[in-house]
Design an enzyme around this catalytic site. Structure first.
Site, PDB file in Angstrom:
ATOM      1  N   ASP A   1       3.623  28.082  12.133  1.00 21.49           N
ATOM      2  CA  ASP A   1       4.209  26.803  12.526  1.00 21.49           C
ATOM      3  C   ASP A   1       3.308  26.203  13.604  1.00 21.49           C
ATOM      4  O   ASP A   1       2.232  26.734  13.882  1.00 21.49           O
ATOM      5  CB  ASP A   1       5.647  26.976  13.025  1.00 21.49           C
ATOM      6  CG  ASP A   1       5.701  27.732  14.345  1.00 21.49           C
ATOM      7  OD1 ASP A   1       4.678  28.307  14.745  1.00 21.49           O
ATOM      8  OD2 ASP A   1       6.754  27.731  14.982  1.00 21.49           O
TER       9      ASP A   1
ATOM     10  N   TYR B   1       9.027  29.337   6.234  1.00 20.47           N
ATOM     11  CA  TYR B   1       9.083  29.988   7.546  1.00 20.47           C
ATOM     12  C   TYR B   1      10.308  30.897   7.652  1.00 20.47           C
ATOM     13  O   TYR B   1      10.206  32.062   8.045  1.00 20.47           O
ATOM     14  CB  TYR B   1       9.116  28.930   8.654  1.00 20.47           C
ATOM     15  CG  TYR B   1       9.031  29.504  10.039  1.00 20.47           C
ATOM     16  CD1 TYR B   1       7.839  29.523  10.740  1.00 20.47           C
ATOM     17  CD2 TYR B   1      10.159  30.053  10.649  1.00 20.47           C
ATOM     18  CE1 TYR B   1       7.751  30.058  12.017  1.00 20.47           C
ATOM     19  CE2 TYR B   1      10.084  30.598  11.918  1.00 20.47           C
ATOM     20  CZ  TYR B   1       8.886  30.594  12.594  1.00 20.47           C
ATOM     21  OH  TYR B   1       8.809  31.135  13.854  1.00 20.47           O
TER      22      TYR B   1
ATOM     23  N   GLU C   1      17.566  32.535  11.443  1.00 20.25           N
ATOM     24  CA  GLU C   1      16.369  31.738  11.143  1.00 20.25           C
ATOM     25  C   GLU C   1      16.743  30.330  10.694  1.00 20.25           C
ATOM     26  O   GLU C   1      16.065  29.360  11.025  1.00 20.25           O
ATOM     27  CB  GLU C   1      15.523  32.410  10.057  1.00 20.25           C
ATOM     28  CG  GLU C   1      14.993  33.782  10.423  1.00 20.25           C
ATOM     29  CD  GLU C   1      14.260  33.796  11.749  1.00 20.25           C
ATOM     30  OE1 GLU C   1      13.641  32.766  12.093  1.00 20.25           O
ATOM     31  OE2 GLU C   1      14.311  34.821  12.437  1.00 20.25           O
TER      32      GLU C   1
END
Length: 261
Positions: free
Chosen positions: A180, A162, A78
């Site tokens: 997002d 996120y 990520e």
DNA sequence: CTCCTGCTCG
DNA sequence: CGAGCGGGAG
């Protein structure tokens, strides 16, 4: 978790989806918007989800970080994926995991070693500092493990909402929604929801998205990957390919497109 | 030229 | 809020 990797549980019935989604909460989220018939829209959306999941099964992008629920393999991916194409990360991902199979390996690595590893991705200074801080924090305060809370996951510099939520969703099976630009565009178009300028800073947006995510971990995983891949492959900013979209029958935007044909 | 699983800083 | 970070691919 039901269903196998990489995508999760992709063959659920409408009834099963309905049991896993808080329809009322989603309807309430749409009530005070410009939408005329929130309940009809949400119902139509839910009825498309089995098609959405089978679309994922055949068209989804099969990346190595989707083949695991190991928190480190997911969380490190990520970080590498921030504002970066999946294909670019895929090119270096195996090499990265070979060099830094645990947070401790990152902690013990030199800055140059890290810099060289992430160079092709861009954001080199940012990522090097972030990865270094991740190694330090996880080793010194979490015994070399990836912490199991959003607060701890966002503590390293430039490890944000996120990335943390993606880790808890894909590795720990928490039914969270990712917010997002891509994600907001897809949901915004489908439900005719007027997205604010910075969707990821709006509590209302999180509330809506969260209401739509199926609670069962395998479904939550598959649902999120499906929306993500739709945004990248079908529901693109310009010239979306609505004809091949599994959500076209429920989509406000696709409906408008047809009227202007 | 634009865009990419964001995030921090002023 | 907006600017800026960044290399690679199309």
């Amino acid at each position: 978790m039901k269903g196998g990797l990489p995508f999760g549980y992709t063959s659920a019935s409408v009834a099963e989806i309905r049991e896993n989604i808080d329809t009322e909460a989603a309807v309430v989220c749409l009530k005070d918007t410009a939408v005329d018939h929130p309940r009809v829209l949400i119902e139509a959306f839910i009825e498309c989800i089995p098609d959405l999941l089978s679309w994922l099964e055949t068209n989804g992008r099969d990346y190595p970080w989707r083949q695991t629920t190991d928190p480190w393999k997911v969380y490190s991916a990520e970080i590498l994926l921030q504002r970066t194409r999946g294909d670019a990360v895929a090119d270096i991902y195996d090499d990265f995991q070979d060099h830094f199979p645990t947070p401790r390996d990152l902690y013990e690595a030199s800055e140059e070693e890290i810099r060289e590893m992430v160079h092709s991705l861009g954001f080199v200074n940012h990522r090097t500092r972030t990865l270094k801080e991740i190694g330090e924090l996880f080793v010194e305060e979490h015994a070399g493990k990836v912490p199991d809370s959003l607060d701890e996951l966002t503590r390293p510099w430039r490890a944000g909402t996120y990335s943390a939520r993606a880790c808890q969703l894909f590795a720990r099976g928490e039914p969270l929604a990712l917010v997002d630009a891509n994600y907001s565009r897809v949901i915004g178009r489908v439900l005719g929801y007027q997205m604010p300028d910075q969707p990821h800073k709006s509590d209302d947006v999180y509330e809506l998205m969260e209401a739509l995510v199926p609670k069962e971990p395998g479904l939550a995983r598959a649902f999120n990957f499906a929306i993500l891949d739709l945004g990248a492959l079908i529901c693109t900013p310009q010239n979306p390919r609505c004809e091949t979209c599994p959500l076209q029958n429920a989509c406000v935007y696709a409906g408008k497109q047809q009227l202007t044909d």
